[in-house]
Design a protein around this motif. Structure first.
Motif, short mmCIF file in Angstrom:
data_model
loop_
_atom_site.label_atom_id
_atom_site.label_comp_id
_atom_site.label_asym_id
_atom_site.label_seq_id
_atom_site.Cartn_x
_atom_site.Cartn_y
_atom_site.Cartn_z
N MET A 155 0.82 -1.19 0.00
CA MET A 155 0.00 0.00 0.00
C MET A 155 0.87 1.27 0.00
O MET A 155 1.90 1.31 0.65
N GLU A 156 0.46 2.26 -0.77
CA GLU A 156 1.22 3.51 -0.84
C GLU A 156 0.76 4.49 0.21
O GLU A 156 -0.43 4.77 0.33
N ASN A 157 1.69 5.00 0.93
CA ASN A 157 1.41 6.00 1.96
C ASN A 157 2.09 7.29 1.55
O ASN A 157 3.12 7.27 0.88
N ILE A 158 1.52 8.41 2.01
CA ILE A 158 2.14 9.70 1.71
C ILE A 158 2.68 10.29 3.00
O ILE A 158 1.97 10.36 4.01
N ALA A 159 3.94 10.70 2.95
CA ALA A 159 4.54 11.32 4.13
C ALA A 159 5.23 12.62 3.71
O ALA A 159 5.68 12.77 2.56
N TYR A 160 5.29 13.55 4.66
CA TYR A 160 6.02 14.80 4.46
C TYR A 160 7.17 14.83 5.46
O TYR A 160 6.97 14.53 6.65
N ILE A 161 8.34 15.16 4.95
CA ILE A 161 9.54 15.16 5.79
C ILE A 161 10.19 16.54 5.71
O ILE A 161 10.37 17.09 4.61
N ALA A 162 10.53 17.10 6.87
CA ALA A 162 11.25 18.39 6.93
C ALA A 162 12.74 18.11 7.07
O ALA A 162 13.14 17.25 7.86
N LEU A 163 13.55 18.84 6.30
CA LEU A 163 15.00 18.70 6.37
C LEU A 163 15.60 20.01 6.85
O LEU A 163 15.13 21.09 6.48
N GLY A 164 16.64 19.91 7.65
CA GLY A 164 17.33 21.10 8.12
C GLY A 164 18.81 20.84 8.29
O GLY A 164 19.22 19.73 8.62
N LEU B 78 6.64 1.71 3.25
CA LEU B 78 7.09 1.45 4.63
C LEU B 78 6.06 1.97 5.63
O LEU B 78 5.37 2.95 5.37
N SER B 79 6.02 1.33 6.78
CA SER B 79 5.21 1.84 7.89
C SER B 79 5.84 3.14 8.39
O SER B 79 7.01 3.43 8.09
N SER B 80 5.10 3.89 9.20
CA SER B 80 5.66 5.12 9.76
C SER B 80 6.91 4.82 10.58
O SER B 80 7.89 5.57 10.53
N PHE B 81 6.91 3.72 11.31
CA PHE B 81 8.05 3.40 12.17
C PHE B 81 9.26 2.99 11.35
O PHE B 81 10.40 3.35 11.68
N ALA B 82 9.01 2.24 10.28
CA ALA B 82 10.13 1.84 9.41
C ALA B 82 10.71 3.08 8.71
O ALA B 82 11.93 3.21 8.58
#
Ligand SMILES: Nc1ncnc2c1ncn2[C@@H]1O[C@H](COP(=O)(O)OP(=O)(O)OP(=O)(O)O)[C@@H](O)[C@H]1O
Ligand SMILES: Nc1nc2c(c(=O)[nH]1)N=C(CO)CN2
Length: 175
Positions: free
Chosen positions: A1-10, A66-70
């Motif tokens: 299953m495809e999940n959408i995540a947003y990641i902030a980089l700094g 991937l799961s959120s934890f992975a």
């Protein structure tokens, strides 16, 4: 299953753009993660602990099996690989990766909290996030993101450093 995540980089130590680019490349090469879009790169005044150099900040959207934890494990590994040391709270870092959102899920564990608990206090996160998805809804937040940004004091210290131009995420890093 495809999940959408947003990641902030700094990043605010060393070759800041190199760290951002490298993190995106490693994420994109990772089995089960695909970087779909990215914001411009912003240069931002430090928030929290102010006696440190300016940051480069950006946000990316990924799809992942991937799961959120992975996904979190992968981001932690990438931080480690690029020499992240935690010395001062909110202090200088070569690379910081925060998972902002994972689908519309609410996750609360000791290690991982999503939505990221401080994201709505940080214009350096919300401005790039809004750039890539102006219709984004954050779980439990009904106020428009633009209104939230308007009253955040750190917005004055957020400036475009490298404007995104086109679809290619990596083109951002070419001079
Ligand atoms: N959504 C999330 N994304 C990344 N880390 C998270 C998240 N939720 C909780 N954490 C936890 O936050 C811990 C501390 O992170 P870190 O040392 O990067 O803090 P920081 O970047 O200095 O400050 P901040 O968390 O305010 O951005 C991590 O070890 C991780 O377990
Ligand atoms: N401008 C800016 N300030 C910060 C940042 C950051 O990424 N950008 N990260 C911090 C700890 O997560 C603390 N302060």
């Amino acid at each position: 299953m495809e999940n959408i995540a947003y990641i902030a980089l700094g990043s605010n130590l060393g070759d800041r753009a190199y760290y951002l680019r490298s993190a995106i490349e490693v994420l994109h090469r990772y089995e089960g993660i695909s970087v779909k879009s990215s914001s411009s790169i912003y240069e931002t005044d430090p928030v929290g602990y102010v006696h440190q150099d300016k940051f480069l900040n950006m946000v990316i959207e990924v799809t992942t099996t991937l799961s959120s934890f992975a996904l979190f494990d992968v981001t932690q590994q990438i931080e480690q690989r690029f020499g992240r040391k935690r010395e001062i709270k909110w202090g200088p870092r070569t690379l910081d990766l925060d998972i902002l959102l994972y689908n519309h899920e609410n996750i609360e564990t000791e290690q991982l909290v999503i939505p990221h608990p401080r994201m709505t206090e940080r214009a350096f996160v919300l401005i790039p996030l809004l750039e890539i998805n102006s219709h984004l809804a954050i779980p439990n937040i009904s106020e428009p993101l633009t209104d939230i940004i308007d009253r955040l004091p750190d917005k004055e210290g957020v400036r475009v450093w490298k404007q995104k131009d086109g679809e290619d995420v990596f083109a951002l890093f070419e001079s």
